[in-house]
Write a protein that holds these residues in place. Structure first.
Motif, PDB file in Angstrom:
ATOM      1  N   UNK A  78       0.816  -1.214   0.000  1.00  0.00           N
ATOM      2  CA  UNK A  78       0.000   0.000   0.000  1.00  0.00           C
ATOM      3  C   UNK A  78       0.855   1.272   0.000  1.00  0.00           C
ATOM      4  N   UNK A  79       1.856   1.323   0.849  1.00  0.00           N
ATOM      5  CA  UNK A  79       2.668   2.541   0.945  1.00  0.00           C
ATOM      6  C   UNK A  79       3.403   2.828  -0.359  1.00  0.00           C
ATOM      7  N   UNK A  80       4.013   1.828  -0.957  1.00  0.00           N
ATOM      8  CA  UNK A  80       4.737   2.027  -2.213  1.00  0.00           C
ATOM      9  C   UNK A  80       3.785   2.439  -3.329  1.00  0.00           C
ATOM     10  N   UNK A  81       2.629   1.795  -3.399  1.00  0.00           N
ATOM     11  CA  UNK A  81       1.667   2.134  -4.451  1.00  0.00           C
ATOM     12  C   UNK A  81       1.133   3.545  -4.279  1.00  0.00           C
ATOM     13  N   UNK A  82       0.848   3.953  -3.038  1.00  0.00           N
ATOM     14  CA  UNK A  82       0.376   5.324  -2.799  1.00  0.00           C
ATOM     15  C   UNK A  82       1.441   6.336  -3.214  1.00  0.00           C
ATOM     16  N   UNK A  83       2.694   6.059  -2.881  1.00  0.00           N
ATOM     17  CA  UNK A  83       3.780   6.964  -3.253  1.00  0.00           C
ATOM     18  C   UNK A  83       3.892   7.074  -4.775  1.00  0.00           C
ATOM     19  N   UNK A  94      -4.492   9.195   2.176  1.00  0.00           N
ATOM     20  CA  UNK A  94      -4.054   8.073   2.991  1.00  0.00           C
ATOM     21  C   UNK A  94      -2.655   7.670   2.592  1.00  0.00           C
ATOM     22  N   UNK A  95      -2.231   6.539   3.073  1.00  0.00           N
ATOM     23  CA  UNK A  95      -2.980   5.472   3.730  1.00  0.00           C
ATOM     24  C   UNK A  95      -3.396   5.830   5.159  1.00  0.00           C
ATOM     25  N   UNK A  96      -4.440   5.157   5.569  1.00  0.00           N
ATOM     26  CA  UNK A  96      -5.008   5.345   6.886  1.00  0.00           C
ATOM     27  C   UNK A  96      -5.149   3.990   7.559  1.00  0.00           C
TER      28      UNK A  96
END
Length: 125
Positions: A78-83, A94-96
């Motif tokens: 999730x973190x890598x994809x959001x970045x 987010x992420x939240x």
């Protein structure tokens, strides 16, 4: 009943080329079908190896652009994809951390809303 999965989700868009660029470039989807069928263009994209494709349909096909919401996309990071999404210019919140897992929300250029989930198993809640 013998239903095993959804094959198609319709995502209403105003401009199929702009939408195709977002889904392929920002989300990393692949083009499954892109052909003219009479007066309409049949355009489908999907995550690599997915059983469900997303049809990018226009108002001329009877859909209101920006009206799809709550579609959950699962990710292994999730973190890598959001970045990556933020870097590509996508609108991400987010992420939240939530009681059922970690999630972020994003919208496509037409305002269709998605939830990016960290594999929380939310469908089994």
């Amino acid at each position: 009943m013998n239903i095993t999965h959804a094959t198609t989700v319709t995502v209403p868009v105003t401009d199929q080329d702009r939408a195709k660029d977002f889904y392929v470039t920002a989300l990393g989807f692949e083009v499954v079908v892109d052909r003219q069928m009479g007066p309409v263009r049949w355009l489908q994209v999907a995550p690599k190896g997915a059983q469900t494709a997303f049809t990018l349909a226009t108002a001329e096909q009877g859909f209101a652009p920006g009206s799809a919401t709550g579609i959950i996309l699962e990710t292994a990071d999730l973190d890598a994809d959001c970045a990556e999404l933020v870097k590509s210019g996508a609108a991400v919140q987010g992420p939240t951390d939530l009681p059922w897992g970690r999630q972020a929300t994003l919208t496509d250029p037409d305002g269709n809303g998605f939830v990016l989930s960290a594999g929380s198993g939310a469908r089994h809640v």
